[in-house]
Design a protein around this motif. Structure first.
Motif: not given
Length: 400
Positions: A245-253, A376-385
């Protein structure tokens, strides 16, 4: 739409100034310079442990490689470290683990030790022991303390202690009590040797998701300077759901910077240039997501090997069409072709560029939005994976 550049950090104010001066090339260069600077922030981790302490296995595990890998730190019970030896992280070469030689010997007396190993380059020190911490460990800690650097005690091979205790006590065995006893015993031993408020973490290099490794990461993250927190985060293996989750937030930023670069390129009145540049840039960004989330082939194979879950079973829970691909512009464009709103924005961007006066600003805004949404779309998809793979690897219920 809000100004895409109003929340940028101070470092790229020059980019905004270049835009105001109608110099998109300089603006793009400034954003690219900032992004490259973030990717190359160094993190130097010193690791010290006597022969048999599990130091090399720990270094290999945190770097996400097997002990047999040609880039692995040498394991075994022969003390061969006579000089400082660097081990680069295989995915993030700006993160380096430094294997330190023994302290307190004729070759390396305690009072000259840190000077010899070049202490000033290290961000923090990890002192490892497979049992009680010894006098030489304390000597090193005291010298580090004098230099006002951070150090952490890692008690390794905890899985062995737990197994031994369980076999000996059987029905009366209590894992939590055993861990508490070992931790307290280490702390009391260090207090008696003169270390104030020692930080001790119980770790198994074969099961980083168990025991205190998560707490160690949280402590390191909390005590590192802000500009190095993400460097550590991305280099860490996925030991729990929170770190994903933290990695996703950092990538999102970071996405707003890539979208900003996309907007600047869209301001150049050359047909198809913006789309070409955007696709190449997004391929690189998404490749970083795959590495960070451990969704590349080598990471998944190692995960299968360490957990005993078949590689094919891990693949079953992965849904993104970009995972495990040899990623290039054609693969990405094929994936984007199923995103109708993004295709519309990209087409509108190309068309608006030829509208007099308002066309270029419109194209820049559309390009920013298209890139931001796509990443954002692919980040969410890969974070879920990544979450599904983590749960599958640990034998937890697979997310729907």
């Amino acid at each position: 739409m809000d100004d895409p550049f109003d929340s940028y950090p101070e470092e790229i104010k020059e980019c905004q100034q270049a835009l105001m001066n109608n110099d998109p090339a300089a603006a793009a260069a400034k954003i690219q310079e900032y992004l490259e600077k973030q990717d190359n922030i160094p993190l130097n981790i010193a690791v010290k442990g006597e022969c048999g302490s599990g130091k090399s296995i720990f270094v290999n595990a945190v770097r996400g490689i097997d002990d047999e890998d040609k880039k692995a730190a040498s394991t075994g019970c022969v003390e061969t470290t006579m000089e400082v030896t660097p081990y680069l992280h295989p995915k993030y070469p700006n993160v380096i683990f430094w294997d330190l030689p023994g302290i307190g010997t004729t070759n390396f007396p305690a009072d000259k030790y840190l000077e010899h190993v070049g202490f000033e380059k290290f961000d923090f020190f990890i002192i490892i022991s497979a049992d009680r911490f010894r006098e030489n460990d304390v000597k090193l800690a005291r010298e580090i303390q004098k230099m006002e650097k951070k150090f952490y005690f890692v008690r390794s091979k905890i899985d062995h202690n737990i197994q031994d205790e369980e076999r000996s006590k059987k029905t009366s065995f209590n894992a939590e009590k055993t861990l508490k006893y070992i931790r307290e015993d280490c702390i009391q031993g260090l207090l008696k040797l003169g270390i104030e408020a020692p930080q001790v973490f119980l770790v198994s290099s074969f099961e980083l998701h168990l025991y205190d490794f998560s707490r160690l990461h949280e402590t390191l993250e909390r005590e590192l300077p802000d500009h190095k927190k993400n460097v550590l985060l991305f280099a860490m293996p996925n030991i729990n759901r929170e770190i994903i989750k933290k990695k996703k937030e950092a990538f999102q930023a970071q996405i707003k910077y890539f979208a900003g670069l996309s907007a600047i390129v869209a301001g150049v009145p050359v047909p198809v240039l913006s789309t070409t540049v955007d696709l190449a840039m997004m391929v690189n960004v998404i490749a970083d997501y795959l590495l960070g989330f451990g969704l590349d082939k080598s990471s998944l194979q190692r995960l299968a090997g360490t957990t005993g879950v078949p590689y094919e079973d891990l693949l079953v829970v992965i849904r993104s069409p970009l995972a495990l691909q040899i990623l290039d512009e054609d693969v990405l464009l094929k994936a984007i072709s199923h995103m109708s709103s993004t295709l519309f924005l990209m087409a509108a961007e190309e068309g608006s560029r030829f509208i007099p006066v308002l066309g270029i600003p419109a194209a820049m805004s559309l390009s920013f939005t298209a890139t931001y949404r796509t990443l954002s779309f692919f980040l969410n998809e890969l974070a879920d994976d990544a979450q599904r793979v983590f749960k599958k690897a640990l034998g937890l219920e697979t997310a729907v």
